[in-house]
Design a protein around this motif. Structure first.
Motif, mmCIF file in Angstrom:
data_model
loop_
_atom_site.group_PDB
_atom_site.id
_atom_site.type_symbol
_atom_site.label_atom_id
_atom_site.label_comp_id
_atom_site.label_asym_id
_atom_site.label_seq_id
_atom_site.Cartn_x
_atom_site.Cartn_y
_atom_site.Cartn_z
ATOM 1 N N TRP A 93 0.844 -1.207 0.000
ATOM 2 C CA TRP A 93 0.000 0.000 0.000
ATOM 3 C C TRP A 93 0.874 1.251 0.000
ATOM 4 C CZ3 TRP A 93 -5.412 -0.577 0.465
ATOM 5 C CH2 TRP A 93 -5.846 -1.869 0.762
ATOM 6 N N TRP A 94 1.905 1.239 0.861
ATOM 7 C CA TRP A 94 2.777 2.411 0.934
ATOM 8 C C TRP A 94 3.393 2.718 -0.429
ATOM 9 C CZ3 TRP A 94 5.843 0.352 5.786
ATOM 10 C CH2 TRP A 94 4.998 0.372 6.890
ATOM 11 N N ALA A 95 3.902 1.686 -1.087
ATOM 12 C CA ALA A 95 4.543 1.884 -2.382
ATOM 13 C C ALA A 95 3.534 2.317 -3.441
ATOM 14 C CB ALA A 95 5.249 0.598 -2.812
ATOM 15 N N GLN A 96 2.384 1.659 -3.476
ATOM 16 C CA GLN A 96 1.352 1.972 -4.466
ATOM 17 C C GLN A 96 0.894 3.415 -4.365
ATOM 18 O OE1 GLN A 96 -1.151 0.157 -6.937
ATOM 19 N NE2 GLN A 96 -0.863 2.352 -7.173
ATOM 20 N N ASN A 97 0.831 3.951 -3.147
ATOM 21 C CA ASN A 97 0.255 5.275 -2.950
ATOM 22 C C ASN A 97 1.275 6.407 -3.059
ATOM 23 O OD1 ASN A 97 -2.430 4.439 -2.602
ATOM 24 N ND2 ASN A 97 -2.048 3.885 -0.469
ATOM 25 N N LEU A 98 2.503 6.092 -3.468
ATOM 26 C CA LEU A 98 3.467 7.153 -3.749
ATOM 27 C C LEU A 98 3.086 7.856 -5.053
ATOM 28 C CD1 LEU A 98 6.730 5.254 -2.735
ATOM 29 C CD2 LEU A 98 5.525 7.013 -1.424
ATOM 30 N N GLN A 99 3.796 8.919 -5.361
ATOM 31 C CA GLN A 99 3.420 9.760 -6.502
ATOM 32 C C GLN A 99 3.794 9.110 -7.832
ATOM 33 O OE1 GLN A 99 5.610 13.188 -4.592
ATOM 34 N NE2 GLN A 99 3.898 14.342 -5.452
ATOM 35 N N TRP A 100 3.158 9.625 -8.865
ATOM 36 C CA TRP A 100 3.453 9.311 -10.262
ATOM 37 C C TRP A 100 3.231 7.832 -10.576
ATOM 38 C CZ3 TRP A 100 8.158 12.547 -12.455
ATOM 39 C CH2 TRP A 100 7.839 13.897 -12.367
ATOM 40 N N ARG A 101 2.004 7.404 -10.424
ATOM 41 C CA ARG A 101 1.581 6.086 -10.845
ATOM 42 C C ARG A 101 0.724 6.239 -12.110
ATOM 43 N NH1 ARG A 101 5.667 4.886 -8.309
ATOM 44 N NH2 ARG A 101 5.566 3.983 -6.206
ATOM 45 N N PRO A 102 0.447 5.157 -12.822
ATOM 46 C CA PRO A 102 -0.234 5.307 -14.114
ATOM 47 C C PRO A 102 -1.604 5.968 -14.060
ATOM 48 C CG PRO A 102 0.821 3.157 -13.980
ATOM 49 C CD PRO A 102 0.947 3.780 -12.630
ATOM 50 N N SER A 103 -2.327 5.825 -12.933
ATOM 51 C CA SER A 103 -3.640 6.466 -12.828
ATOM 52 C C SER A 103 -3.939 6.769 -11.367
ATOM 53 C CB SER A 103 -4.737 5.554 -13.385
ATOM 54 O OG SER A 103 -6.017 6.107 -13.131
ATOM 55 N N GLU A 104 -4.307 8.001 -11.094
ATOM 56 C CA GLU A 104 -4.688 8.351 -9.721
ATOM 57 C C GLU A 104 -6.057 7.787 -9.363
ATOM 58 O OE1 GLU A 104 -6.769 12.739 -10.412
ATOM 59 O OE2 GLU A 104 -4.796 12.615 -9.474
ATOM 60 N N ASP A 105 -6.791 7.296 -10.357
ATOM 61 C CA ASP A 105 -8.108 6.724 -10.078
ATOM 62 C C ASP A 105 -8.025 5.301 -9.547
ATOM 63 O OD1 ASP A 105 -9.430 9.044 -10.926
ATOM 64 O OD2 ASP A 105 -9.387 8.392 -13.018
ATOM 65 N N HIS A 106 -6.870 4.656 -9.720
ATOM 66 C CA HIS A 106 -6.727 3.315 -9.156
ATOM 67 C C HIS A 106 -6.396 3.444 -7.674
ATOM 68 C CE1 HIS A 106 -5.634 -0.659 -8.111
ATOM 69 N NE2 HIS A 106 -4.331 -0.462 -8.135
ATOM 70 N N ASP A 107 -7.303 2.995 -6.854
ATOM 71 C CA ASP A 107 -7.162 3.057 -5.397
ATOM 72 C C ASP A 107 -7.076 1.625 -4.888
ATOM 73 O OD1 ASP A 107 -7.412 3.269 -2.683
ATOM 74 O OD2 ASP A 107 -9.229 4.498 -2.713
ATOM 75 N N PRO A 108 -5.909 1.182 -4.434
ATOM 76 C CA PRO A 108 -5.786 -0.215 -4.004
ATOM 77 C C PRO A 108 -6.685 -0.550 -2.821
ATOM 78 C CG PRO A 108 -3.830 1.049 -3.395
ATOM 79 C CD PRO A 108 -4.634 1.917 -4.311
ATOM 80 N N ARG A 109 -6.930 0.416 -1.950
ATOM 81 C CA ARG A 109 -7.822 0.147 -0.830
ATOM 82 C C ARG A 109 -9.257 -0.057 -1.312
ATOM 83 N NH1 ARG A 109 -8.513 0.480 4.812
ATOM 84 N NH2 ARG A 109 -10.563 -0.478 5.055
ATOM 85 N N GLU A 110 -9.653 0.706 -2.324
ATOM 86 C CA GLU A 110 -10.990 0.517 -2.875
ATOM 87 C C GLU A 110 -11.150 -0.892 -3.420
ATOM 88 O OE1 GLU A 110 -13.808 -0.130 -5.960
ATOM 89 O OE2 GLU A 110 -11.662 0.122 -6.369
ATOM 90 N N ARG A 111 -10.113 -1.410 -4.084
ATOM 91 C CA ARG A 111 -10.196 -2.775 -4.614
ATOM 92 C C ARG A 111 -10.270 -3.796 -3.481
ATOM 93 N NH1 ARG A 111 -12.584 -4.028 -8.808
ATOM 94 N NH2 ARG A 111 -13.764 -2.395 -7.722
ATOM 95 N N ALA A 112 -9.511 -3.583 -2.431
ATOM 96 C CA ALA A 112 -9.571 -4.506 -1.299
ATOM 97 C C ALA A 112 -10.974 -4.504 -0.691
ATOM 98 C CB ALA A 112 -8.536 -4.132 -0.248
ATOM 99 N N ASP A 113 -11.542 -3.319 -0.501
ATOM 100 C CA ASP A 113 -12.896 -3.216 0.033
ATOM 101 C C ASP A 113 -13.897 -3.908 -0.896
ATOM 102 O OD1 ASP A 113 -12.029 -1.777 2.226
ATOM 103 O OD2 ASP A 113 -12.608 0.172 1.417
ATOM 104 N N ALA A 114 -13.742 -3.684 -2.206
ATOM 105 C CA ALA A 114 -14.705 -4.236 -3.162
ATOM 106 C C ALA A 114 -14.641 -5.756 -3.209
ATOM 107 C CB ALA A 114 -14.447 -3.644 -4.545
ATOM 108 N N PHE A 115 -13.443 -6.312 -3.243
ATOM 109 C CA PHE A 115 -13.316 -7.774 -3.265
ATOM 110 C C PHE A 115 -13.823 -8.366 -1.946
ATOM 111 C CE2 PHE A 115 -10.716 -7.363 -7.038
ATOM 112 C CZ PHE A 115 -10.854 -8.583 -7.675
ATOM 113 N N TYR A 116 -13.501 -7.714 -0.835
ATOM 114 C CA TYR A 116 -13.988 -8.218 0.449
ATOM 115 C C TYR A 116 -15.513 -8.217 0.471
ATOM 116 C CZ TYR A 116 -14.839 -9.000 5.352
ATOM 117 O OH TYR A 116 -15.309 -9.542 6.526
ATOM 118 N N GLU A 117 -16.117 -7.132 0.007
ATOM 119 C CA GLU A 117 -17.582 -7.046 0.036
ATOM 120 C C GLU A 117 -18.202 -8.125 -0.843
ATOM 121 O OE1 GLU A 117 -21.102 -3.672 -0.160
ATOM 122 O OE2 GLU A 117 -19.019 -3.100 -0.468
#
Length: 673
Positions: free
Chosen positions: A411-435
């Motif tokens: 999570w720490w690495a993913q949320n650093l700057q300059w990734r391919p899309s700011e719309d990709h939120d790894p926590r959102e995916r974790a929440d969505a798969f869990y739900e």
């Protein structure tokens, strides 16, 4: 070794933070009388009391705490005693202003809140050790002492400081990790943008820079900050172990709340004697009971599957969100017992008596401003009786069906700057798969990517951008030996230093997935793509697409439009005795359910079509028996099939064939052998 359960507590823990210093002593006996009426078995004391216990340097005033602990013990209420090191006194900061933390842009915080601490500061460490020692020497053998509670919610609200003391400490830490500056240069990739160092003394924390800084440096600073806080916890813990042998030591985690994503709880779980957690509902319009179950499952997983303890939650509304609604009638009990279902050996609150002053005076409590003639109080008393009736489940373990991989470093690495899309939120995916798993009535364990996964028929990877080589090998072995794996996009990409794995994406996972990714193709805001199955049915994705090239994997669903039209969107790779699924776009709720349905079929998991939506069925088992929790979060009465006869513990009624659970209610059946 200390025990891992509160000493002298023979029932489930029920109670909350007790801050009697906010009230005249004439109120204390009334508090204790009402605690007994409510069925309180333990309270947390002294967490914010440093200024009262040590009003001037080296001068201690323990009389009030002596009287309080004796009073609680006299009435059979166990004590979780805090070390007050989260809130140093004003005199300390006046003498040591450099103990206040500094932000990355150079702003030094002021005294007047809580948790304003530079954890590298030697004066803070010395003062924290001194007050901890004084408390342990005085109360370490007190007959009412059940548990030591170090500090409070580490990492909230400040996890990292960027002052000169931290800079020097960071350099020492880096030298211990890398050994030589050449090794550091290689790990950080300092050849890029001319950042090469020739001496550790040239390195500073990742302070404010004109544009994005070195991501590997930023990632290591997150690790350093977490390790530094943990050093201070271990210092206090070791003092308590030495001076108060046999009494377990904990600190309250906040596992699944984004406010505390700076802490690596996998590492912290190995340091405490008993894992405890604080959880508060985030009332943002989502189904709050799903996040509650997620937090409880994650806490249990951090505890290695062992029973843990909910040390704080709220009786009703909180006061720190933009809007703070009250809990509906019955919701407090439902929330509390859901935590117990998912592994907690009790339910504790913040706090016992609602404050009249200070920042949290509108935060709900067990005893509200309105006193005992209130709905909240009546529900507290009723809940106390329910918790007492569940004492037989103490020490049993929650049984899980599937595992979800979770890694704070990723999570720490993913949320650093300059990734391919700011719309990709790894926590959102974790929440969505869990739900989606929750809605399939599957109980989840969370697991570290390098953990043994062999007991799970299905393992889900919602977001694992940082994937070590060891983790990649672990997942490949899992599938080869018959496991079913589901991996979402932008996983397997970088190593532990945020360096892209050599060769095509998805790096550490390309062999187990049987594919490569030639290029990421993130979507513009609001853009969607259709994906089609072999029977012509359609799913929908947004945020992300990829140019996937199968290398042994079969294409199950294909992009029907967009730049990636005609390319695989969802694949399955039969590998060894198992199979690995990959999804290269962000599926919606319908798509996730379909994907997990296919994977569950591969894993041999029987669907639970007989259970209504928002009705949880969770099982705890141990030497004292098998217990089935049924929690009805819906507005409709539910009927749940039972595989065995049993006794319902909350009503005392027999149960056979089917169990009726009224809307909003909880039932707990002790199943016959």
């Amino acid at each position: 070794m200390p025990d891992t359960t509160p000493t002298g507590l023979t029932r489930l823990a029920f109670g909350g933070d007790y801050n009697p210093e906010q009230w005249p002593e004439s109120v204390w006996r009334e508090d204790v009388r009402l605690m007994r009426e409510a069925g309180v078995t333990m309270v947390s004391v002294g967490i914010f009391s440093w200024a009262l216990l040590e009003p001037s340097p080296g001068t201690y005033e323990f009389g009030w705490l002596d009287r309080l602990l004796d009073l609680l013990h006299e009435h059979g209420i166990r004590v979780d005693l805090g070390t007050p090191t989260v809130a140093p006194p004003a005199w300390f900061y006046r003498a040591h202003p450099d103990a206040l933390p500094v932000t990355a842009d150079g702003t030094r915080y002021e005294f007047g809140s809580r948790g304003a601490i530079c954890h590298s500061n030697a004066d803070y460490r010395a003062a924290a050790a001194a007050i901890t020692t004084a408390l342990a020497e005085r109360y370490g053998a007190h007959p009412g002492l059940a548990l030591w509670h170090v500090h409070n919610e580490y990492g909230v609200p400040v996890s990292a400081c960027y002052c000169d003391s931290c800079a020097a400490h960071f350099r020492r830490w880096l030298a211990g990790i890398y050994g030589t500056v050449d090794e550091l240069n290689e790990a950080w990739g300092t050849a890029f943008w001319g950042q090469r160092y020739t001496d550790f003394g040239q390195i500073n924390p990742p302070r404010a820079t004109p544009t994005v800084g070195n991501p590997a440096q930023a990632l290591d600073y997150k690790r350093f900050a977490d390790a530094t806080i943990r050093e201070n916890f271990r210092m206090e813990r070791d003092i308590l172990h030495r001076l108060s042998p046999g009494i377990p030591v904990t600190t309250n985690f906040m596992t699944a709340l984004s406010q505390c994503d700076s802490i690596d709880y996998w590492a912290w779980g190995r340091e405490v004697d008993l894992v405890t957690n604080d959880h508060y509902l985030i009332t943002d319009g989502r189904r709050t009971h799903v996040n509650l179950a997620m937090a409880a499952d994650l806490t249990r997983s951090v505890a290695g599957g062992a029973p843990w303890l909910l040390l704080e939650h709220s009786t009703s509304g909180v006061n720190w969100q933009p809007r703070n609604p009250a809990k509906a009638p019955g919701q407090m009990a439902r929330n509390s017992l859901a935590h117990v279902a998912h592994g907690s050996d009790g339910a504790m609150f913040f706090q016992w008596r609602q404050s009249r002053r200070g920042a949290e005076k509108f935060h709900s409590a067990m005893l509200p401003h309105g006193g005992t003639d209130t709905r909240v109080w009546r529900e507290v008393v009723e809940l106390g009786a329910s918790v007492d009736s569940l004492s037989p489940i103490r020490g049993t373990r929650t049984q899980a069906d599937v595992a979800v991989l979770w890694d704070w470093h990723s999570w720490w690495a993913q949320n650093l700057q300059w990734r391919p899309s700011e719309d990709h939120d790894p926590r959102e995916r974790a929440d969505a798969f869990y739900e989606a798993l929750y809605d399939r009535h599957l109980t989840v364990d969370f697991a570290h990517p390098e953990a043994d996964l062999s007991r799970y028929p299905l393992v889900v990877v919602p977001a694992l951008y940082l994937t070590t080589e060891a983790a990649g090998n672990n997942l490949e072995e899992y599938v080869e030996n018959g496991g079913t794996l589901v991996v979402s996009y932008f996983s397997g990409i970088v190593d532990e230093h945020d360096a892209v794995h050599e060769g095509p994406y998805p790096g550490a996972l390309r062999d187990v997935l049987g594919l490569t990714v030639e290029e990421f193709s993130p979507l513009l805001k609001g853009e969607r793509v259709r994906i089609t199955g072999p029977d012509g049915s359609e799913l929908s994705g947004d945020v992300w697409t990829e140019f996937v090239v199968p290398r042994g994997a079969e294409t199950v669903w294909t992009y029907a439009d967009g730049l990636t039209a005609g390319h695989p969107a969802i694949t399955r790779h039969r590998h060894g005795e198992g199979s690995a699924w990959y999804v290269s776009t962000r599926l919606d709720v319908h798509g996730l359910d379909a994907l997990l349905g296919w994977a569950a079929d591969d894993a041999g998991i029987t669907p639970r079509a007989d259970l209504p939506r928002d009705v949880e069925v969770v099982r705890r088992a141990g030497e004292s028996g098998t217990f089935l929790f049924v929690i009805n979060h819906s507005a409709l009465d539910a009927k749940v099939p039972l595989e065995a006869h049993g006794m319902e513990l909350l009503t005392g009624e027999g149960a056979a064939g089917h169990l009726g659970v009224p809307a909003g209610a909880v039932r707990v059946v002790r199943l016959d052998d």
